[in-house]
Design a protein around this motif. Structure first.
Motif, mmCIF file in Angstrom:
data_model
loop_
_atom_site.group_PDB
_atom_site.id
_atom_site.type_symbol
_atom_site.label_atom_id
_atom_site.label_comp_id
_atom_site.label_asym_id
_atom_site.label_seq_id
_atom_site.Cartn_x
_atom_site.Cartn_y
_atom_site.Cartn_z
ATOM 1 N N LEU A 103 0.847 -1.192 0.000
ATOM 2 C CA LEU A 103 0.000 0.000 0.000
ATOM 3 C C LEU A 103 0.881 1.240 0.000
ATOM 4 O O LEU A 103 2.000 1.212 0.509
ATOM 5 N N GLN A 104 0.357 2.326 -0.557
ATOM 6 C CA GLN A 104 1.088 3.589 -0.568
ATOM 7 C C GLN A 104 0.298 4.621 0.220
ATOM 8 O O GLN A 104 -0.914 4.775 0.040
ATOM 9 N N TYR A 105 1.017 5.342 1.085
ATOM 10 C CA TYR A 105 0.428 6.421 1.874
ATOM 11 C C TYR A 105 0.451 7.684 1.023
ATOM 12 O O TYR A 105 1.503 8.097 0.531
ATOM 13 N N VAL A 106 -0.725 8.274 0.830
ATOM 14 C CA VAL A 106 -0.837 9.477 0.014
ATOM 15 C C VAL A 106 -1.429 10.584 0.877
ATOM 16 O O VAL A 106 -2.496 10.428 1.477
ATOM 17 N N LEU A 107 -0.710 11.682 0.928
ATOM 18 C CA LEU A 107 -1.142 12.842 1.700
ATOM 19 C C LEU A 107 -1.310 14.001 0.729
ATOM 20 O O LEU A 107 -0.347 14.447 0.114
ATOM 21 N N ALA A 108 -2.540 14.457 0.554
ATOM 22 C CA ALA A 108 -2.826 15.532 -0.396
ATOM 23 C C ALA A 108 -3.425 16.724 0.336
ATOM 24 O O ALA A 108 -4.282 16.561 1.212
ATOM 25 N N GLU A 109 -2.958 17.895 -0.026
ATOM 26 C CA GLU A 109 -3.480 19.113 0.578
ATOM 27 C C GLU A 109 -4.889 19.370 0.051
ATOM 28 O O GLU A 109 -5.145 19.266 -1.143
ATOM 29 N N ARG A 110 -5.793 19.652 0.957
ATOM 30 C CA ARG A 110 -7.171 19.957 0.553
ATOM 31 C C ARG A 110 -7.221 21.366 -0.023
ATOM 32 O O ARG A 110 -6.572 22.279 0.477
ATOM 33 N N ALA A 111 -7.998 21.519 -1.055
ATOM 34 C CA ALA A 111 -8.174 22.839 -1.655
ATOM 35 C C ALA A 111 -9.003 23.699 -0.720
ATOM 36 O O ALA A 111 -10.050 23.276 -0.237
ATOM 37 N N THR A 112 -8.501 24.858 -0.434
ATOM 38 C CA THR A 112 -9.259 25.788 0.405
ATOM 39 C C THR A 112 -9.487 27.053 -0.397
ATOM 40 O O THR A 112 -8.613 27.520 -1.113
ATOM 41 N N GLY A 113 -10.647 27.553 -0.286
ATOM 42 C CA GLY A 113 -10.985 28.772 -1.012
ATOM 43 C C GLY A 113 -11.859 29.651 -0.157
ATOM 44 O O GLY A 113 -12.231 29.286 0.964
ATOM 45 N N PRO A 114 -12.195 30.777 -0.666
ATOM 46 C CA PRO A 114 -13.062 31.666 0.109
ATOM 47 C C PRO A 114 -14.453 31.055 0.255
ATOM 48 O O PRO A 114 -14.889 30.291 -0.592
ATOM 49 N N ARG A 115 -15.099 31.385 1.330
ATOM 50 C CA ARG A 115 -16.468 30.916 1.506
ATOM 51 C C ARG A 115 -17.351 31.548 0.440
ATOM 52 O O ARG A 115 -17.223 32.715 0.119
ATOM 53 N N THR A 116 -18.216 30.742 -0.084
ATOM 54 C CA THR A 116 -19.166 31.259 -1.076
ATOM 55 C C THR A 116 -20.564 30.983 -0.575
ATOM 56 O O THR A 116 -20.824 29.966 0.085
#
Length: 135
Positions: free
Chosen positions: A116-129
């Motif tokens: 198995l491979q551990y994958v860490l991805a940054e979540r996209a954050t944006g302004p509240r709409t």
């Protein structure tokens, strides 16, 4: 205040608060790289995830070379760490035997015949709409 008597003390987050804070910014997953189900992605959402072949395992694989509770992924402040749970066949991290280690993005772990491979991805954050209904 800077009166010489007052000091600021940071209160550490509880384990559940720390996990929630981590998950706001990061998506942690395990991707199965071997076997018939290669490409399957498992989202890591709990503080502790046990890998094995037994009924008590959170991620169960039908693999005779796995112990009932083979290894665990445990949340710590900076992400997840891998810990072998005393398995008979051991746990490998990037090809080397490991008892416990913090995981980094791209690390490969092997439990039994599963890789198995551990994958860490940054979540996209944006302004509240906000959506305003048209009357």
């Amino acid at each position: 205040m800077r009166d010489g008597f007052t000091r600021k003390v940071e209160v550490p987050l509880s384990p559940d608060e720390a996990l929630a804070d981590f998950q706001k910014h990061w998506q942690a997953t395990l991707v199965l790289l071997s076997g018939d189900e290669a490409g399957t992605e498992y989202s890591l959402e709990s503080r502790t995830i046990v890998l094995g072949r037994g009924e008590s395992a959170d991620l169960r694989f039908s693999d005779a070379s796995l112990s009932s509770e083979h290894a665990a992924l445990e949340f710590c402040d900076s992400g997840y760490r891998l810990r072998d749970l005393g398995s008979m066949n051991g746990t490998l991290l990037n090809g080397g035997d490991v008892k416990a280690a913090e995981l980094k993005n791209g690390d490969r772990l092997q439990v039994g015949a599963k890789t198995l491979q551990y994958v860490l991805a940054e979540r996209a954050t944006g302004p509240r709409t906000y959506e305003i209904p048209v009357a």
